[in-house]
Every structure is written in structure tokens, then in C-alpha cells.
Design an enzyme around this catalytic site. Sequence first.
Site, PDB file in Angstrom:
ATOM      1  N   GLU A 230       0.837  -1.198   0.000  1.00 61.71           N
ATOM      2  CA  GLU A 230       0.000   0.000   0.000  1.00 61.71           C
ATOM      3  C   GLU A 230       0.874   1.252   0.000  1.00 61.71           C
ATOM      4  O   GLU A 230       1.950   1.247   0.617  1.00 61.71           O
ATOM      5  CB  GLU A 230      -0.853  -0.007   1.267  1.00 61.71           C
ATOM      6  CG  GLU A 230      -2.333   0.121   0.985  1.00 61.71           C
ATOM      7  CD  GLU A 230      -3.105   0.287   2.268  1.00 61.71           C
ATOM      8  OE1 GLU A 230      -3.548   1.411   2.526  1.00 61.71           O
ATOM      9  OE2 GLU A 230      -3.199  -0.710   2.999  1.00 61.71           O
TER      10      GLU A 230
ATOM     11  N   ASP B 255       6.727   7.963  -8.034  1.00 54.64           N
ATOM     12  CA  ASP B 255       5.440   8.398  -7.510  1.00 54.64           C
ATOM     13  C   ASP B 255       5.171   9.785  -8.056  1.00 54.64           C
ATOM     14  O   ASP B 255       6.045  10.656  -8.040  1.00 54.64           O
ATOM     15  CB  ASP B 255       5.401   8.387  -5.981  1.00 54.64           C
ATOM     16  CG  ASP B 255       3.954   8.354  -5.496  1.00 54.64           C
ATOM     17  OD1 ASP B 255       3.243   7.394  -5.825  1.00 54.64           O
ATOM     18  OD2 ASP B 255       3.521   9.306  -4.813  1.00 54.64           O
TER      19      ASP B 255
ATOM     20  N   GLY C  86      -4.006   8.773 -17.148  1.00 55.03           N
ATOM     21  CA  GLY C  86      -4.345   9.613 -15.997  1.00 55.03           C
ATOM     22  C   GLY C  86      -5.072  10.893 -16.373  1.00 55.03           C
ATOM     23  O   GLY C  86      -6.066  10.870 -17.107  1.00 55.03           O
TER      24      GLY C  86
ATOM     25  N   HIS D 149       6.795  16.203 -16.368  1.00 55.37           N
ATOM     26  CA  HIS D 149       7.367  16.066 -15.025  1.00 55.37           C
ATOM     27  C   HIS D 149       8.269  14.840 -14.943  1.00 55.37           C
ATOM     28  O   HIS D 149       9.333  14.870 -14.364  1.00 55.37           O
ATOM     29  CB  HIS D 149       6.228  15.980 -13.997  1.00 55.37           C
ATOM     30  CG  HIS D 149       5.169  14.964 -14.345  1.00 55.37           C
ATOM     31  ND1 HIS D 149       4.628  14.855 -15.603  1.00 55.37           N
ATOM     32  CD2 HIS D 149       4.576  13.974 -13.613  1.00 55.37           C
ATOM     33  CE1 HIS D 149       3.735  13.878 -15.627  1.00 55.37           C
ATOM     34  NE2 HIS D 149       3.687  13.333 -14.423  1.00 55.37           N
TER      35      HIS D 149
HETATM   36  P1  ITT Z   1       2.117   2.786  -9.625  1.00 52.86           P
HETATM   37  O1  ITT Z   1       1.895   3.281  -8.216  1.00 52.86           O
HETATM   38  O2  ITT Z   1       1.941   1.308  -9.724  1.00 52.86           O
HETATM   39  O3  ITT Z   1       3.406   3.272 -10.211  1.00 52.86           O
HETATM   40  P2  ITT Z   1      -0.044   4.593 -10.273  1.00 52.86           P
HETATM   41  O4  ITT Z   1      -0.731   4.966 -11.549  1.00 52.86           O
HETATM   42  O5  ITT Z   1      -0.919   4.257  -9.100  1.00 52.86           O
HETATM   43  O6  ITT Z   1       0.955   3.394 -10.595  1.00 52.86           O
HETATM   44  P3  ITT Z   1       1.002   6.782  -8.736  1.00 52.86           P
HETATM   45  O7  ITT Z   1       0.686   6.154  -7.428  1.00 52.86           O
HETATM   46  O8  ITT Z   1       2.328   7.471  -8.894  1.00 52.86           O
HETATM   47  O9  ITT Z   1       0.960   5.724  -9.919  1.00 52.86           O
HETATM   48  O10 ITT Z   1      -0.174   7.751  -9.092  1.00 52.86           O
HETATM   49  C1  ITT Z   1       0.012   8.665 -10.069  1.00 52.86           C
HETATM   50  C2  ITT Z   1      -1.328   9.133 -10.571  1.00 52.86           C
HETATM   51  O11 ITT Z   1      -1.142  10.518 -10.931  1.00 52.86           O
HETATM   52  C3  ITT Z   1      -1.694   8.400 -11.857  1.00 52.86           C
HETATM   53  O12 ITT Z   1      -2.562   7.330 -11.632  1.00 52.86           O
HETATM   54  C4  ITT Z   1      -2.329   9.507 -12.654  1.00 52.86           C
HETATM   55  O13 ITT Z   1      -3.669   9.621 -12.274  1.00 52.86           O
HETATM   56  C5  ITT Z   1      -1.570  10.756 -12.221  1.00 52.86           C
HETATM   57  N1  ITT Z   1      -0.414  10.969 -13.105  1.00 52.86           N
HETATM   58  C6  ITT Z   1       0.915  10.792 -12.826  1.00 52.86           C
HETATM   59  N2  ITT Z   1       1.672  11.026 -13.901  1.00 52.86           N
HETATM   60  C7  ITT Z   1       0.815  11.361 -14.879  1.00 52.86           C
HETATM   61  C8  ITT Z   1       0.999  11.702 -16.228  1.00 52.86           C
HETATM   62  O14 ITT Z   1       2.191  11.701 -16.807  1.00 52.86           O
HETATM   63  N3  ITT Z   1      -0.097  11.987 -16.931  1.00 52.86           N
HETATM   64  C9  ITT Z   1      -1.321  11.960 -16.385  1.00 52.86           C
HETATM   65  N4  ITT Z   1      -1.583  11.640 -15.134  1.00 52.86           N
HETATM   66  C10 ITT Z   1      -0.514  11.327 -14.374  1.00 52.86           C
END
Ligand code: ITT
Length: 197
Positions: free
Chosen positions: A38, A67, A151, A178
Site C-alpha cells: 500500500e 510516484d 491519468g 514532469h
Molecule cells: P504505480 O503506483 O503502480 O506506479 P499509479 O498509476 O498508481 O501506478 P502513482 O501512485 O504514482 O501511480 O499515481 C500517479 C497518478 O497521478 C496516476 O494514476 C495519474 O492519475 C496521475 N499521473 C501521474 N503522472 C501522470 C501523467 O504523466 N499523466 C497523467 N496523469 C498522471
Amino acid sequence: MEIILATQNNGKIKEFNELAKGTEFNFIPVPSNSTFPEETGSTFFENASIKANFAFSLTGRTCLGDDSGLEVDALNGKPGVHSSRFSKKATDESNVDKLLNELKGIPHEDRSARFKCCLVLIQEGTANLICSEGSVEGKIAEEKRGDRGFGYDPIFLPKGSLLHMAEMDQEKKNLISHRANAFKSLLEKLSSGLTEK
Ligand code: ITT
């Protein structure tokens, strides 16, 4: 050189492999049957560390945790570390719809936001850490556009761009994102031999 990418997000794997073109690195996923821990951290750094440590304890190989998330000024920085779980259903679509709903009626000039990315690399053998960060400024658009990326890309309008992030091809997104900025900084630290802890 192979780096294990500690993610369950295929969009990230695709982006890192595109970013790594022309470098000596190649990103591969953690074994597909792994149960990820988690994300209990309150910062991007803490959660990136949780992911990197998990993959490192599983494989003993060089591992990278990413992250990332979106900070919206009108929502005091939310969804932030909760970006992937912003809505109850926690899908990209439901998260985007919830955000558009929360910003309903907020004028364009007050819709400033930024994507942030924190990377933590744990190196094989030494277990040395290298950390880096990157961000990209922009606004949350009033409607979705584009079907690339993942995302919040359909509603993110990078500063100075006419295109939403989801309208950009991977190459274009990787010039400004980013994640690209964080990766560039990580490569600089790697090549200068900078490590932490
Ligand atoms: P992992 O934890 O397994 O790496 P995750 O998608 O849950 O996958 P994060 O916990 O880092 O990853 O959450 C990041 C969220 O932020 C992701 O699900 C998107 O909603 C958003 N995000 C991050 N980078 C992005 C990007 O390049 N473009 C669009 N949304 C992004």
C-alpha cells in the site's frame, strides 16, 4: 543495463522506455504476480521509496520507484499523493470526471496546476539511493481532449501549449513532462556518481 520499474502502470513503463532511448538503460516490469504494498506515505518521495524498496527486496536488482501526481491550486494542492485514488472508482476516467466536477465554475485563470514526479533509484550491489524530482506547470482545462497518455492527461494543458497533454504524441510529452524532467535529473546524478545514504 536493465532497471526494474516498480510500477503497475503500463503508461509509465512505456514512457520510461521512450525516455531511455539512446541511453544504456532499459526498463522492465516487476514479476507480474507480485502484490504491491500500500502507498501509505504522505509525500511523493515516501511513496516512491516504498515502491523502489519493494521491488528491490523482491529482485535484488537495480530498481526505480516513480510516484507522481497532480497538484491543483484551487483545491489546495489536491489530489496530490492521492491522484490515482481521487475518486471512489479510482479509474483514470472517474478521477478526471471528479476533478472537472470539483472545478466547475472556476475561471480559466484560477485553474493553475502542476504534475509532479519523484523518482527513487536503488542500485544493485551497493543499495545506494539516487532521488530526483521534476514538475510541469499548466492549467486544468474545462473539457477533455485527446486519447493518448494516461491519468489526467486529457484535461492538462501545459503552460505555453495549445494542446492538452493527451493530444501530444509520446515524443512531445517527453520533451516537457514532469517524468521527463525527473528522469533527466536522475541521469545527471547517475553520471556524476552522486548518491544519497
Ligand atoms: P504505480 O503506483 O503502480 O506506479 P499509479 O498509476 O498508481 O501506478 P502513482 O501512485 O504514482 O501511480 O499515481 C500517479 C497518478 O497521478 C496516476 O494514476 C495519474 O492519475 C496521475 N499521473 C501521474 N503522472 C501522470 C501523467 O504523466 N499523466 C497523467 N496523469 C498522471
